[in-house]
Design an enzyme around this catalytic site. Structure first.
Site, mmCIF file in Angstrom:
data_model
loop_
_atom_site.group_PDB
_atom_site.id
_atom_site.type_symbol
_atom_site.label_atom_id
_atom_site.label_comp_id
_atom_site.label_asym_id
_atom_site.label_seq_id
_atom_site.Cartn_x
_atom_site.Cartn_y
_atom_site.Cartn_z
ATOM 1 N N PRO A 13 28.821 3.857 10.854
ATOM 2 C CG PRO A 13 29.356 5.034 13.022
ATOM 3 C CD PRO A 13 29.327 3.769 12.324
ATOM 4 C CE1 TYR A 57 36.326 6.212 15.071
ATOM 5 C CE2 TYR A 57 35.839 8.242 14.040
ATOM 6 C CZ TYR A 57 36.082 7.244 14.024
ATOM 7 O OH TYR A 57 36.733 6.544 12.649
ATOM 8 C CE1 TYR A 88 39.686 12.053 12.947
ATOM 9 C CE2 TYR A 88 38.329 10.071 12.905
ATOM 10 C CZ TYR A 88 38.799 10.932 12.275
ATOM 11 O OH TYR A 88 38.703 11.032 10.704
ATOM 12 C CB ALA A 99 31.012 1.708 5.379
ATOM 13 C CB CYS A 117 32.187 5.711 -1.590
ATOM 14 S SG CYS A 117 33.324 4.507 -1.338
ATOM 15 C CB CYS A 173 28.450 4.578 -5.287
ATOM 16 S SG CYS A 173 28.741 2.802 -5.302
ATOM 17 C CG ASP A 220 30.428 -3.747 -27.330
ATOM 18 O OD1 ASP A 220 30.327 -2.623 -26.530
ATOM 19 O OD2 ASP A 220 31.407 -4.068 -27.917
HETATM 20 P P1 ADP Z 1 32.016 3.866 -21.165
HETATM 21 O O1 ADP Z 1 32.762 3.959 -20.293
HETATM 22 O O2 ADP Z 1 31.485 5.309 -21.788
HETATM 23 O O3 ADP Z 1 30.904 2.837 -21.171
HETATM 24 P P2 ADP Z 1 33.717 2.220 -22.967
HETATM 25 O O4 ADP Z 1 34.841 2.354 -23.789
HETATM 26 O O5 ADP Z 1 34.062 1.368 -21.608
HETATM 27 O O6 ADP Z 1 32.941 3.398 -22.564
HETATM 28 O O7 ADP Z 1 32.649 1.014 -23.667
HETATM 29 C C1 ADP Z 1 32.515 1.351 -25.338
HETATM 30 C C2 ADP Z 1 32.194 0.148 -26.094
HETATM 31 O O8 ADP Z 1 31.632 0.515 -27.258
HETATM 32 C C3 ADP Z 1 33.247 -0.622 -26.335
HETATM 33 O O9 ADP Z 1 33.039 -1.758 -25.905
HETATM 34 C C4 ADP Z 1 33.436 -0.469 -27.581
HETATM 35 O O10 ADP Z 1 34.115 -1.563 -28.413
HETATM 36 C C5 ADP Z 1 32.182 -0.261 -28.208
HETATM 37 N N1 ADP Z 1 32.095 0.552 -29.519
HETATM 38 C C6 ADP Z 1 32.335 1.635 -29.974
HETATM 39 N N2 ADP Z 1 32.050 1.881 -31.074
HETATM 40 C C7 ADP Z 1 31.016 0.861 -31.455
HETATM 41 C C8 ADP Z 1 30.321 0.965 -32.681
HETATM 42 N N3 ADP Z 1 30.184 1.800 -33.668
HETATM 43 N N4 ADP Z 1 29.311 0.164 -32.511
HETATM 44 C C9 ADP Z 1 29.191 -0.912 -31.578
HETATM 45 N N5 ADP Z 1 29.996 -1.065 -30.476
HETATM 46 C C10 ADP Z 1 30.889 0.091 -30.509
HETATM 47 FE FE1 SF4 Z 2 32.606 2.764 -2.799
HETATM 48 FE FE2 SF4 Z 2 33.367 1.769 -5.247
HETATM 49 FE FE3 SF4 Z 2 32.064 0.192 -3.415
HETATM 50 FE FE4 SF4 Z 2 30.801 2.149 -4.664
HETATM 51 S S1 SF4 Z 2 31.503 0.320 -5.584
HETATM 52 S S2 SF4 Z 2 30.669 1.702 -2.445
HETATM 53 S S3 SF4 Z 2 32.478 3.699 -4.942
HETATM 54 S S4 SF4 Z 2 34.225 1.253 -3.163
#
Ligand code: ADP
Ligand code: SF4
Length: 698
Positions: free
Chosen positions: A29, A175, A180, A324, A354, A366, A421
């Site tokens: 649960p 439980y 509780y 869980a 969660c 999640c 990236d």
């Molecule tokens: P999110 O949480 O939205 O996924 P993050 O900041 O974790 O965002 O990841 C964004 C990624 O995009 C980073 O690795 C960043 O370096 C990359 N990034 C940002 N601008 C560019 C770009 N113009 N070209 C390629 N990669 C980029």
């Molecule tokens: Fe919870 Fe994070 Fe695990 Fe998802 S990844 S079940 S949000 S602890």
């Protein structure tokens, strides 16, 4: 691929009293934030796990009477016919896949405030459960139960058990954990009774024993009866005839329930975050149970590794592997093990987002599994996505959590995906954050997605590729998804929470500076109004590098929001272990390179703190240069045949990783299709024939 012979033991059936679990995967649960007001959302959420191979699926705490009312926290009820019908949707869904359905009948005792029912909370001796968690606090102290109250609770439990059987449940719980009512009878601090329910351990166990007995009488041979009990506190108390009172309790009840579900006592230790605890952390407390009873034992420990699961069984710790969080993160975990696809398990990262959903009073979210809670509302299956009618060439810019999830889901839909990236590795913010104290398990978000992406022939991955408008136009994809993330700013706020501009200067840092390897010099003041993990964890990170660091926040506690993820007590412990001074209820007003001026949040009184550097962990804003540049060159974009440019993740609305993953998943499901309707669930409100027909048609 077939099951690895080493793991076959996990697929053995286990008898639980009169019924038999088809395998050892047991979804214990757990709170889901899905009350009886969301019966279809709940049924679909639980059904996904049954389909994914969990042999037993339980629903979360289910109140047996209005004297157990946790409002405004979301809790289920089994009070009347409508409740039975609401739960029946879940049991039918679970049975469709050959799994058993369990229900955790629950009375909260003194820990509930009965805010809605306005009835006095019940307790063995009128001792309140003094929750320090803001959301749990209340002013109503409990009533001491007299014999008639005890008889009432036993009757409600029996009635609840009968309703559970009618609803189709196979396993019915008693439980006695987590503060509780049953737990309060077990602990002498709550139980000061001088009658046969108080005093010796035999007497303190009596109420729980009677609860099990009335449950068994009520359900006869139709259901197994489980006892869920917290053993952490009792294990620390020497027993008279046994090493501890926990041993005595199990010994006294050894033959009474059909199953023992054993756990820790409070949410931060029971459902502990990976930042502070590893897999299998309950074992030192619950390892003895099987030596005192022949009944099957289930326990949890954020198990995601099949080897760890097998070890628990072979070493005689557990019979059933409770899950869980692992079942939320990957409803198909058992199937993946059975089919020899262990590498595809979407392992829980232990972030406890969660749990925060429950504290927020909303259906479960999640980080790893964006479909959790969305199975019915948005029609998202955790493993299947709809193939695109016409595969398109889609470019995703940015390989953080949002970009990775989007690329993966687009790839599964059959699109031709390019993910680029500018970094040296994928992961975006996690490329740095995984190196911070306690956060290495969070990189499972990246590992899982990269592992799958690397296997897909229709996905191309490019690192160290900084894309601007020209490069994008040259690539000429049909669609562009921008996921470049967000950046931290040096913006400050007044005590009225009004922005007061940026604090700039050579020794003013943000988390992005630290991520880029630029470390502050000399005594450093960390000013945190982000309030989630980053401020606390960076403070630890700097201290570990020998930098004299102090922590300041306008909130009442360090990393205040981590109360929602069960981490807050441990954050404070970690900072205390490094002797880091913490100042709460203060805002940062100014910094001249030698002195930071703080003001008390409420009185305005100023304090001057000598320091050489300031690290501001506050506001994040999207990296929107690329989106703006694309906008400015809309003609070139159109001429290149690019039909859409969308933003996802932090670039759209900065948030936690859970938001980024959900955002990337949502766009990938919806791109090129009409947005799917967001379905609203409704309670089952009466038993009129019309409703019967409607429910039957669902
Ligand atoms: P999110 O949480 O939205 O996924 P993050 O900041 O974790 O965002 O990841 C964004 C990624 O995009 C980073 O690795 C960043 O370096 C990359 N990034 C940002 N601008 C560019 C770009 N113009 N070209 C390629 N990669 C980029
Ligand atoms: Fe919870 Fe994070 Fe695990 Fe998802 S990844 S079940 S949000 S602890």
């Amino acid at each position: 691929m077939g099951t690895n012979p080493r793991y076959e033991i996990l697929f053995e059936p286990v008898a639980i009293g009169p019924i038999t679990a088809p395998n050892r995967f047991y979804q214990v649960p757990h709170a889901s934030g899905m009350t009886n007001a969301l019966p279809r959302v709940r049924a679909a959420f639980r059904e996904a796990k049954a389909e994914g191979g969990w042999g037993v699926i339980c629903t979360g705490a289910c109140s047996i009477d209005p004297t157990s009312d946790d409002a405004p926290l979301p809790f289920a009820t089994l009070w009347d016919g409508n409740d039975i019908r609401a739960h029946a949707l879940m049991t039918e869904a679970v049975h469709r896949h050959g799994s058993l359905a369990g229900v955790e009948l629950w009375h909260g005792g003194a820990s509930v405030m009965n805010r809605a029912s306005r009835l006095p909370p019940l307790s063995p001796s009128g001792i309140p459960w003094m929750a320090t968690h803001v959301g749990f606090m209340g002013n109503l102290r409990p009533k001491s139960m007299d014999k008639a109250d005890i008889r009432d609770v036993l009757r409600w439990q029996a009635e609840g058990a009968r309703k559970a059987r009618t609803a189709g449940f196979d396993i019915v719980y008693v439980y006695a954990g987590m503060g509780y009512l049953g737990y309060e009878f077990l602990l002498p601090e709550y139980n000061h009774r001088t009658d046969e329910y108080g005093g010796s351990i035999e007497n303190r166990v009596r109420f729980v024993r009677e609860m099990i007995e009335v449950t068994k009488d009520a359900v006869g041979k139709d259901c197994g009866v489980a006892l869920r009990v917290s053993l952490e506190e009792l294990r620390g108390r020497p027993g008279r005839n046994q090493p501890s009172e926990a041993h005595e309790l199990i010994d006294l009840l050894a033959d009474v329930p059909d199953l023992f579900d054993v756990k820790m006592d409070s949410s931060p230790t029971d459902c502990s975050a990976s930042r502070f605890t590893g897999e299998g952390s309950h074992e030192p407390v619950i390892d003895f149970v099987k030596s005192l009873t022949k009944k099957p034992v289930v326990g949890v420990g954020r198990f995601t590794s099949p080897d760890a699961m097998v070890s628990q069984i072979k070493r005689g710790v557990l019979d059933l592997i409770g899950g869980a969080r692992p079942s939320i993160a990957d409803p198909f975990l058992p199937t993946k093990i059975r089919e020899g696809r262990e590498a595809e398990i979407r392992e829980c990262i232990g972030c406890n987002i969660c749990i925060s959903s429950w504290h927020d009073g909303v259906p479960v979210r999640c980080t790893q599994n964006p479909t959790a809670g969305e199975e019915w509302r948005r029609g998202w299956h955790p493993e299947r996505v709809e193939r695109a009618a016409r595969p398109e060439k889609i470019l995703v810019v940015g390989g953080g959590p949002a970009g990775l999830e989007c690329a993966l889901t687009l790839g599964r839909r059959g699109h031709e995906v390019t993910l680029a990236d500018d970094g040296r590795s994928f992961g975006g913010r996690l490329a740095f954050e995984k190196t911070l104290p306690g956060l290495s398990a969070w990189n499972r978000v990246v590992d899982y997605r990269l592992g799958r992406l690397n296997e897909m022939p229709n996905v191309s991955l490019f690192l160290e590729s900084r894309l601007g408008v020209d490069e994008i136009v040259d690539l000429a994809p049909e669609r562009v998804v921008l996921a470049p993330g967000a950046r931290w700013t040096t913006m400050l706020y007044s005590s009225l929470e009004i922005p007061v501009g940026r604090l700039d200067g050579p020794n003013v840092f943000t988390p992005d500076d630290i991520a880029a390897g630029r470390l502050p010099q000399g005594p450093t003041l960390v000013f945190d109004f982000d309030n989630y993990y980053m401020g606390g964890v960076l403070t630890e990170h700097l201290a570990a590098r020998g930098i004299a660091v102090s922590y300041v926040t306008p909130a009442g506690q360090a990393s205040a929001w981590t109360i929602m993820t069960n981490e807050l007590p441990l954050v404070h412990r970690a900072l205390a272990a490094r002797r880091i001074p913490i100042t709460t209820l203060h805002v940062l007003k100014s910094f001249d390179g030698e002195t930071a001026t703080l003001a008390h949040l409420f009185t305005g009184e100023e304090t001057h703190v000598p320091c050489r550097s300031v690290l501001i962990v506050g506001l994040r804003l999207p990296r929107d240069e690329l989106a703006e540049a694309m906008n400015a060159r809309a003609d070139a974009i159109a001429a290149a045949g690019i039909r859409s440019v969308d933003r996802i993740g932090d670039a759209l609305a900065p948030g936690a990783i859970v938001h980024a993953v959900h955002s990337g998943h949502k766009l990938a499901r919806e791109i090129g299709t009409a947005a799917l309707p967001y379905r609203r669930d409704t309670p089952i409100v009466d038993a009129a024939p019309l409703t019967e027909a409607r429910v039957a048609a669902e």
